[in-house]
Design a protein around this motif. Structure first.
Motif, mmCIF file in Angstrom:
data_model
loop_
_atom_site.group_PDB
_atom_site.id
_atom_site.type_symbol
_atom_site.label_atom_id
_atom_site.label_comp_id
_atom_site.label_asym_id
_atom_site.label_seq_id
_atom_site.Cartn_x
_atom_site.Cartn_y
_atom_site.Cartn_z
ATOM 1 N N PRO A 1 -3.153 7.832 6.094
ATOM 2 C CA PRO A 1 -4.557 8.205 6.385
ATOM 3 C C PRO A 1 -5.402 7.038 6.899
ATOM 4 O O PRO A 1 -6.265 7.236 7.762
ATOM 5 C CB PRO A 1 -5.074 8.701 5.024
ATOM 6 C CG PRO A 1 -3.859 9.141 4.289
ATOM 7 C CD PRO A 1 -2.784 8.201 4.718
ATOM 8 N N ILE A 2 -5.156 5.826 6.383
ATOM 9 C CA ILE A 2 -5.911 4.664 6.875
ATOM 10 C C ILE A 2 -5.604 4.431 8.352
ATOM 11 O O ILE A 2 -6.508 4.172 9.163
ATOM 12 C CB ILE A 2 -5.585 3.414 6.045
ATOM 13 C CG1 ILE A 2 -6.151 3.553 4.621
ATOM 14 C CG2 ILE A 2 -6.136 2.160 6.712
ATOM 15 C CD1 ILE A 2 -5.771 2.409 3.704
ATOM 16 N N SER A 3 -4.344 4.534 8.715
ATOM 17 C CA SER A 3 -3.939 4.315 10.107
ATOM 18 C C SER A 3 -4.523 5.382 11.028
ATOM 19 O O SER A 3 -5.003 5.074 12.129
ATOM 20 C CB SER A 3 -2.409 4.316 10.213
ATOM 21 O OG SER A 3 -1.842 3.326 9.374
ATOM 22 N N LEU A 4 -4.503 6.623 10.564
ATOM 23 C CA LEU A 4 -5.079 7.698 11.379
ATOM 24 C C LEU A 4 -6.602 7.567 11.457
ATOM 25 O O LEU A 4 -7.204 7.926 12.476
ATOM 26 C CB LEU A 4 -4.691 9.058 10.800
ATOM 27 C CG LEU A 4 -3.204 9.422 10.875
ATOM 28 C CD1 LEU A 4 -2.952 10.791 10.264
ATOM 29 C CD2 LEU A 4 -2.708 9.393 12.321
ATOM 30 N N SER A 5 -7.212 7.025 10.401
ATOM 31 C CA SER A 5 -8.656 6.775 10.443
ATOM 32 C C SER A 5 -8.995 5.712 11.475
ATOM 33 O O SER A 5 -10.021 5.804 12.167
ATOM 34 C CB SER A 5 -9.159 6.351 9.065
ATOM 35 O OG SER A 5 -8.962 7.374 8.108
ATOM 36 N N ALA A 6 -8.111 4.700 11.594
ATOM 37 C CA ALA A 6 -8.317 3.672 12.620
ATOM 38 C C ALA A 6 -8.221 4.281 14.013
ATOM 39 O O ALA A 6 -9.013 3.963 14.918
ATOM 40 C CB ALA A 6 -7.291 2.560 12.459
ATOM 41 N N ALA A 7 -7.261 5.193 14.201
ATOM 42 C CA ALA A 7 -7.143 5.888 15.490
ATOM 43 C C ALA A 7 -8.385 6.732 15.758
ATOM 44 O O ALA A 7 -8.911 6.760 16.875
ATOM 45 C CB ALA A 7 -5.896 6.757 15.486
ATOM 46 N N CYS A 8 -8.862 7.400 14.709
ATOM 47 C CA CYS A 8 -10.068 8.225 14.839
ATOM 48 C C CYS A 8 -11.275 7.369 15.230
ATOM 49 O O CYS A 8 -12.109 7.781 16.046
ATOM 50 C CB CYS A 8 -10.331 8.959 13.535
ATOM 51 S SG CYS A 8 -11.677 10.148 13.592
ATOM 52 N N LEU A 9 -11.354 6.163 14.661
ATOM 53 C CA LEU A 9 -12.451 5.249 14.984
ATOM 54 C C LEU A 9 -12.413 4.848 16.452
ATOM 55 O O LEU A 9 -13.460 4.758 17.112
ATOM 56 C CB LEU A 9 -12.376 4.012 14.094
ATOM 57 C CG LEU A 9 -13.431 2.928 14.344
ATOM 58 C CD1 LEU A 9 -14.834 3.482 14.098
ATOM 59 C CD2 LEU A 9 -13.160 1.709 13.455
ATOM 60 N N ILE A 10 -11.209 4.630 16.977
ATOM 61 C CA ILE A 10 -11.082 4.298 18.395
ATOM 62 C C ILE A 10 -11.573 5.453 19.264
ATOM 63 O O ILE A 10 -12.279 5.259 20.258
ATOM 64 C CB ILE A 10 -9.619 3.945 18.727
ATOM 65 C CG1 ILE A 10 -9.231 2.614 18.054
ATOM 66 C CG2 ILE A 10 -9.408 3.858 20.241
ATOM 67 C CD1 ILE A 10 -7.779 2.240 18.230
ATOM 68 N N VAL B 1 0.847 -1.195 0.000
ATOM 69 C CA VAL B 1 0.000 0.000 0.000
ATOM 70 C C VAL B 1 0.884 1.246 0.000
ATOM 71 O O VAL B 1 1.923 1.297 0.662
ATOM 72 C CB VAL B 1 -0.933 0.006 1.228
ATOM 73 C CG1 VAL B 1 -1.787 1.273 1.261
ATOM 74 C CG2 VAL B 1 -1.819 -1.226 1.215
ATOM 75 N N SER B 2 0.483 2.259 -0.749
ATOM 76 C CA SER B 2 1.231 3.505 -0.817
ATOM 77 C C SER B 2 1.319 4.166 0.552
ATOM 78 O O SER B 2 0.373 4.117 1.347
ATOM 79 C CB SER B 2 0.565 4.457 -1.814
ATOM 80 O OG SER B 2 1.061 5.772 -1.673
ATOM 81 N N PHE B 3 2.448 4.801 0.827
ATOM 82 C CA PHE B 3 2.638 5.514 2.085
ATOM 83 C C PHE B 3 1.559 6.571 2.274
ATOM 84 O O PHE B 3 1.042 6.752 3.387
ATOM 85 C CB PHE B 3 4.025 6.173 2.097
ATOM 86 C CG PHE B 3 4.297 7.015 3.317
ATOM 87 C CD1 PHE B 3 4.756 6.437 4.481
ATOM 88 C CD2 PHE B 3 4.080 8.389 3.287
ATOM 89 C CE1 PHE B 3 5.013 7.212 5.614
ATOM 90 C CE2 PHE B 3 4.336 9.173 4.404
ATOM 91 C CZ PHE B 3 4.802 8.585 5.569
#
Length: 345
Positions: A117-126, A110-112
């Motif tokens: 953004p996907i990782s930060l979206s996971a944090a946002c979901l938490i 996956v592109s950096f």
């Protein structure tokens, strides 16, 4: 017959001191971070003397300021959430989970620019889950986020497979790790941190949302009666806190080159300590972004200063704990005195 003029003379002399006290307490109420700033200056001077001038050397400052963004960014998020009247004990686990997810995505091709953004979206979901569970079921945020702390840490260990993956060599880690500025004293992560801090300061000082956050934490019932959407305000603060923790974790992992499942342990307590030392009230409604930064910098200065002065590093946690208790006692006493002076005047 001379007693009356003497008494008037004493009262006249006491009046300027009372006015000075009122002015000092008024300044404290408006800028609660000033006490931490004074303490920071004292510690810097003490470590500079004890290290024979090497504490403020370019090499040492590079190390202190290089680590500040990772603690400071979490401190900013936790402080804003505390001003809103809530706590988040899961930020240390989110600090570890977001970069672990990013690294796994990078190794899967996956592109950096998509993995972050996907990782930060996971944090946002938490953060969203923390907020909704806390508010929907009326659970203290201390308990909700304590449970999330264990859950997020467990997920981090599971998805790592027990072996920390390496950051691919082609990942543009330089956007956070490259040294810049005079004598290359700053990392680019410090610039990112400054941008986040300025935006957060503007949010809290110059926007309606900032006023809503302070009103929600200061007096929830009054905020509700004024029509402030307190639920949305609190959920936003939970999400912001989690996203900043995830971004701080990504910064550290890109600096280290590999995400360890254990990183971030204890950071949630350091962030709360930074917020309290910086003048944030445990009861909500009071605190500043600058106070969080000063508190985080003070923690980093103490950590580094103990090493530079050859003091046993195990005293670090003792010092932070002592300062936290001292800050709570001092802030409580100063606010009580300020209210008395305000009422009497």
């Amino acid at each position: 017959m001379d007693r009356a003029p003497a008494a008037e003379s004493k009262q006249a002399k006491a009046a300027p001191s009372r006015r000075t006290s009122r002015s000092l307490f008024k300044i404290y109420l408006e800028r609660p971070e000033l006490a931490a700033l004074v303490l920071l200056v004292i510690f810097i001077a003490m470590f500079q003397i004890r290290s024979q001038g090497s504490f403020l050397s370019v090499e040492n400052l590079r190390g202190v300021l290089g680590l500040l963004p990772e603690v400071g960014m979490i401190g900013v998020g936790v402080t804003i959430l505390m001003i809103c009247g809530e706590f988040d004990l899961s930020v240390g686990s989110v600090f570890a989970l977001a970069p672990m997810l990013m690294t796994i995505l990078l190794n899967d091709g996956v592109s950096f620019w998509l993995a972050v953004p996907i990782s930060l979206s996971a944090a946002c979901l938490i953060g969203l889950i923390n907020g909704l569970v806390t508010l929907r079921f009326g659970i203290p945020s201390f308990i909700t986020t304590l449970g999330m702390m264990f859950m997020a840490r467990s997920v981090t260990v599971v998805i790592s497979g027990g072996f920390p993956p390496m950051i691919p060599d082609d990942a543009p880690a330089w956007i956070f790790t490259k040294f810049i500025g005079p004598a290359s004293i700053f990392r680019l992560s410090f610039i990112w941190f400054l941008v986040v801090a300025m935006l957060a300061s503007w949010l809290m000082a110059s926007s309606n949302l900032g006023n809503w956050i302070k009103a929600t934490g200061g007096h929830l019932e009054a905020a509700i009666s004024m029509g402030i959407p307190t639920w949305r305000v609190k959920v936003f603060c939970f999400m912001l806190c989690a996203v900043l923790a995830g971004l701080a974790g990504i910064m550290q992992v890109l600096r280290l080159g590999s995400p360890l499942p254990s990183i971030g342990q204890g950071l949630e307590l350091q962030a709360i300590a930074a917020a309290v030392i910086g003048g944030a009230a445990l009861t909500g409604g009071i605190g500043t972004v600058l106070g969080a930064i000063v508190g985080a910098l003070l923690i980093r200065v103490i950590d580094n200063g103990l090493i530079m002065t050859q003091v046993d590093a195990n005293w670090f946690m003792f010092a932070i704990g002592f300062l936290t208790i001292l800050a709570v006692i001092g802030n409580t006493w100063l606010r009580r005195m300020a209210r008395k002076i305000k009422v009497s005047s």
